[in-house]
Design an enzyme around this catalytic site. Structure first.
Site, PDB file in Angstrom:
ATOM      1  N   ASP A  12       0.844  -1.197   0.000  1.00  0.00           N
ATOM      2  CA  ASP A  12       0.000   0.000   0.000  1.00  0.00           C
ATOM      3  C   ASP A  12       0.878   1.246   0.000  1.00  0.00           C
ATOM      4  OD1 ASP A  12      -2.524  -1.301  -0.078  1.00  0.00           O
ATOM      5  OD2 ASP A  12      -2.306  -1.819   2.029  1.00  0.00           O
ATOM      6  N   LYS A  34       0.496  -7.446  -3.618  1.00  0.00           N
ATOM      7  CA  LYS A  34      -0.816  -6.915  -3.994  1.00  0.00           C
ATOM      8  C   LYS A  34      -0.660  -5.410  -4.178  1.00  0.00           C
ATOM      9  CE  LYS A  34      -4.261  -6.005  -1.005  1.00  0.00           C
ATOM     10  NZ  LYS A  34      -4.869  -4.677  -1.304  1.00  0.00           N
ATOM     11  N   ASP A  63      -5.313  -5.186  -7.276  1.00  0.00           N
ATOM     12  CA  ASP A  63      -6.551  -5.076  -6.496  1.00  0.00           C
ATOM     13  C   ASP A  63      -7.231  -3.732  -6.796  1.00  0.00           C
ATOM     14  OD1 ASP A  63      -8.449  -5.123  -4.453  1.00  0.00           O
ATOM     15  OD2 ASP A  63      -6.994  -4.673  -2.871  1.00  0.00           O
ATOM     16  N   LEU A  64      -8.004  -3.696  -7.897  1.00  0.00           N
ATOM     17  CA  LEU A  64      -8.627  -2.425  -8.303  1.00  0.00           C
ATOM     18  C   LEU A  64     -10.141  -2.421  -8.106  1.00  0.00           C
ATOM     19  CD1 LEU A  64      -6.526  -1.615 -11.508  1.00  0.00           C
ATOM     20  CD2 LEU A  64      -6.176  -0.827  -9.166  1.00  0.00           C
ATOM     21  N   LYS A  65     -10.712  -3.568  -7.784  1.00  0.00           N
ATOM     22  CA  LYS A  65     -12.147  -3.678  -7.430  1.00  0.00           C
ATOM     23  C   LYS A  65     -13.050  -2.936  -8.412  1.00  0.00           C
ATOM     24  CE  LYS A  65     -11.268  -4.013  -2.418  1.00  0.00           C
ATOM     25  NZ  LYS A  65      -9.882  -3.528  -2.310  1.00  0.00           N
ATOM     26  N   HIS A  67     -16.126  -1.838 -10.720  1.00  0.00           N
ATOM     27  CA  HIS A  67     -17.577  -1.862 -10.546  1.00  0.00           C
ATOM     28  C   HIS A  67     -18.174  -0.802 -11.478  1.00  0.00           C
ATOM     29  CE1 HIS A  67     -21.186  -1.903  -7.499  1.00  0.00           C
ATOM     30  NE2 HIS A  67     -21.550  -2.128  -8.745  1.00  0.00           N
ATOM     31  N   ASP A  68     -18.775  -1.257 -12.586  1.00  0.00           N
ATOM     32  CA  ASP A  68     -19.376  -0.328 -13.538  1.00  0.00           C
ATOM     33  C   ASP A  68     -20.298  -1.150 -14.429  1.00  0.00           C
ATOM     34  OD1 ASP A  68     -19.797   1.903 -15.346  1.00  0.00           O
ATOM     35  OD2 ASP A  68     -17.898   2.719 -14.651  1.00  0.00           O
ATOM     36  N   ILE A  69     -20.810  -0.571 -15.508  1.00  0.00           N
ATOM     37  CA  ILE A  69     -21.656  -1.365 -16.387  1.00  0.00           C
ATOM     38  C   ILE A  69     -20.784  -2.442 -17.052  1.00  0.00           C
ATOM     39  CG2 ILE A  69     -23.350   0.468 -16.787  1.00  0.00           C
ATOM     40  CD1 ILE A  69     -21.995   0.958 -19.515  1.00  0.00           C
ATOM     41  N   PRO A  70     -21.419  -3.558 -17.476  1.00  0.00           N
ATOM     42  CA  PRO A  70     -20.640  -4.683 -18.004  1.00  0.00           C
ATOM     43  C   PRO A  70     -19.642  -4.286 -19.092  1.00  0.00           C
ATOM     44  CG  PRO A  70     -22.912  -5.359 -17.689  1.00  0.00           C
ATOM     45  CD  PRO A  70     -22.868  -3.882 -17.397  1.00  0.00           C
ATOM     46  N   THR A  72     -18.135  -1.451 -19.715  1.00  0.00           N
ATOM     47  CA  THR A  72     -17.015  -0.659 -19.230  1.00  0.00           C
ATOM     48  C   THR A  72     -16.030  -1.520 -18.433  1.00  0.00           C
ATOM     49  OG1 THR A  72     -18.425   1.281 -19.153  1.00  0.00           O
ATOM     50  CG2 THR A  72     -16.410   1.389 -17.858  1.00  0.00           C
ATOM     51  N   THR A 122     -15.566  -5.226   4.101  1.00  0.00           N
ATOM     52  CA  THR A 122     -15.614  -5.449   5.553  1.00  0.00           C
ATOM     53  C   THR A 122     -15.803  -4.136   6.323  1.00  0.00           C
ATOM     54  OG1 THR A 122     -13.212  -5.530   5.468  1.00  0.00           O
ATOM     55  CG2 THR A 122     -14.357  -7.626   5.686  1.00  0.00           C
ATOM     56  N   GLN A 192      -7.357  -3.224  11.850  1.00  0.00           N
ATOM     57  CA  GLN A 192      -8.167  -4.412  11.557  1.00  0.00           C
ATOM     58  C   GLN A 192      -8.905  -4.820  12.821  1.00  0.00           C
ATOM     59  OE1 GLN A 192      -8.669  -5.520   8.666  1.00  0.00           O
ATOM     60  NE2 GLN A 192      -6.853  -5.411   7.373  1.00  0.00           N
ATOM     61  N   GLY A 212      -0.273  -7.201   4.981  1.00  0.00           N
ATOM     62  CA  GLY A 212       0.419  -5.951   4.671  1.00  0.00           C
ATOM     63  C   GLY A 212       1.359  -5.519   5.768  1.00  0.00           C
ATOM     64  N   ARG A 213       0.833  -4.693   6.679  1.00  0.00           N
ATOM     65  CA  ARG A 213       1.691  -4.029   7.666  1.00  0.00           C
ATOM     66  C   ARG A 213       2.565  -4.934   8.520  1.00  0.00           C
ATOM     67  NH1 ARG A 213      -3.249  -0.252   9.177  1.00  0.00           N
ATOM     68  NH2 ARG A 213      -4.225  -2.162   8.386  1.00  0.00           N
TER      69      ARG A 213
HETATM   70  O1  C5P Z   1      -1.813  -4.015   6.455  1.00  0.00           O
HETATM   71  P1  C5P Z   1      -2.929  -5.011   6.371  1.00  0.00           P
HETATM   72  O2  C5P Z   1      -2.445  -6.445   6.534  1.00  0.00           O
HETATM   73  O3  C5P Z   1      -4.075  -4.687   7.285  1.00  0.00           O
HETATM   74  O4  C5P Z   1      -3.422  -4.868   4.859  1.00  0.00           O
HETATM   75  C1  C5P Z   1      -4.535  -5.565   4.373  1.00  0.00           C
HETATM   76  C2  C5P Z   1      -4.757  -5.236   2.926  1.00  0.00           C
HETATM   77  O5  C5P Z   1      -5.943  -5.895   2.496  1.00  0.00           O
HETATM   78  C3  C5P Z   1      -4.952  -3.753   2.626  1.00  0.00           C
HETATM   79  O6  C5P Z   1      -4.428  -3.518   1.314  1.00  0.00           O
HETATM   80  C4  C5P Z   1      -6.441  -3.591   2.648  1.00  0.00           C
HETATM   81  O7  C5P Z   1      -6.887  -2.551   1.834  1.00  0.00           O
HETATM   82  C5  C5P Z   1      -6.893  -4.928   2.075  1.00  0.00           C
HETATM   83  N1  C5P Z   1      -8.230  -5.366   2.470  1.00  0.00           N
HETATM   84  C6  C5P Z   1      -8.632  -5.475   3.791  1.00  0.00           C
HETATM   85  N2  C5P Z   1      -9.890  -5.904   4.084  1.00  0.00           N
HETATM   86  C7  C5P Z   1     -10.740  -6.200   3.109  1.00  0.00           C
HETATM   87  C8  C5P Z   1     -10.358  -6.099   1.775  1.00  0.00           C
HETATM   88  C9  C5P Z   1      -9.073  -5.659   1.478  1.00  0.00           C
HETATM   89  O8  C5P Z   1      -7.855  -5.224   4.694  1.00  0.00           O
HETATM   90  N3  C5P Z   1     -11.928  -6.655   3.416  1.00  0.00           N
END
Ligand code: C5P
Length: 235
Positions: A12, A34, A63-65, A67-70, A72, A122, A192, A212-213
Site C-alpha cells: 500500500d 498486492k 486489487d482495483l475492485k 464496478h461499472d456497467i458490463p 465498461t 468489511t 483491523q 500488509g503491515r
Molecule cells: O496491512 P494489512 O495487513 O491490514 O493490509 C490488508 C490489505 O488488504 C490492505 O491492502 C487492505 O486494503 C486490504 N483489504 C482489507 N480488508 C478487506 C479487503 C481488502 O484489509 N476486506
C-alpha cells in the site's frame, strides 16, 4: 504450470520506488505482492508493468475492485489483461452479467489473470447496508454474492477470515478464498477489527492470505515474511 504463492503482501504505497524496494526485499520468497488503487492512481499501468519487468518471478495481484456497467468493466479488464498479472478483482454487486463479461474479457488475454470478486466490503455492517437500501444482513449478502460469483465462473472471492467457513460450505472446495485481516501471533492489529493468524486462516480453508503491515512496517520486512512462512509450515 506456475504455482502461485499462498501469501500476497499488500504493497500500500504511492510510488514505484517504494514498491520496487519492498518487492526487492521479498525477492525469492514464495510471496506475491498486492498492488491497490493508491499505487495504481500514482503510477498507473506503466508502474505495474515496471514491477513485472524488474521482478518477472514475483506474482502480482492487482486489487482495483472494478464496478461499472458490463461493457465498461470488460473494456477496462481487456486493458489490464495485457499486463500479465496473476490476480485481479471486481465487485460482485456489479451483477452476474458484469462478472461474466469481465471473465470473457480476461480469458481472451494471452495470459489470463484469475478473476476474484469482492462480496461486501468489511468496512460495511448491517446498518450501513440498510442505509443504502439493502435489508439483507451482511452475512447473508456475502453468501449470496459468493454464490453469484461462482455461478459467473470466477475463480473465487476476497473475504474476511471470519467468512471462510460459511463460504467454503456454500461454494465447495474448488473456490479461491483470498483473505486479508491476517495477523501473525504477537503483531499489532492496526485498524483491523477481527483478525486471524496465518496458520488458523489456512486451516479454516483460506487458499491465499493478504498480509500488509506486519511485513511492510516491520524493522526487517524480509525476516518478518520468513517468520510468517515458517509459522505456516511448522506452527
Ligand atoms: O496491512 P494489512 O495487513 O491490514 O493490509 C490488508 C490489505 O488488504 C490492505 O491492502 C487492505 O486494503 C486490504 N483489504 C482489507 N480488508 C478487506 C479487503 C481488502 O484489509 N476486506
Amino acid at each position: 504450470m506456475t504455482i502461485l504463492p499462498k501469501i500476497y503482501c499488500a504493497c500500500d504505497v504511492a510510488s514505484l520506488d517504494q514498491a520496487l524496494t519492498l518487492t526487492n526485499k521479498l525477492k525469492g520468497l514464495p510471496i506475491g505482492i498486492k498492488l491497490g488503487l493508491e499505487f495504481f492512481m500514482a503510477e498507473g499501468l506503466k508502474g505495474v508493468g515496471a514491477i513485472r519487468d524488474k521482478h518477472p518471478d514475483t506474482s502480482i495481484f492487482l486489487d482495483l475492485k472494478f464496478h461499472d456497467i458490463p461493457n465498461t468493466v470488460a473494456s477496462a479488464l481487456r486493458v489490464v489483461s495485457d499486463l500479465g498479472v496473476d490476480y485481479t478483482n471486481l465487485h460482485a454487486s456489479g451483477g452476474l452479467e458484469m462478472m461474466q463479461r469481465a471473465l470473457d474479457a480476461v480469458n481472451a488475454a494471452h495470459k489470463p489473470a484469475k478473476l476474484l470478486a469482492v462480496t461486501v466490503l468489511t468496512a460495511l455492517n448491517d446498518q450501513s447496508l440498510n442505509a443504502v437500501g439493502q435489508q439483507t444482513p451482511v452475512q447473508d449478502q456475502v453468501l449470496r454474492l459468493a454464490k453469484l460469483t461462482q455461478q459467473a465462473g470466477l475463480e473465487g472471492v476476497v473475504c474476511s477470515a471470519h467468512e471462510i467457513n460459511a463460504i467454503r460450505s456454500a461454494c465447495g472446495a474448488d473456490f479461491t478464498l483470498m483473505t486479508p485481516g491476517i495477523r501473525p501471533v504477537g503483531s499489532a492489529n492496526d485498524d483491523q477489527k477481527r483478525v486471524m493468524t496465518p496458520r488458523d486462516a489456512l486451516s479454516a480453508g483460506a487458499t491465499h492470505l493478504v498480509i500488509g503491515r506486519p511485513i511492510t512496517q516491520a524493522d526487517h520486512p524480509r525476516k518478518a515474511a520468513e517468520d510468517i512462512l515458517e509459522s505456516i509450515t511448522h506452527g
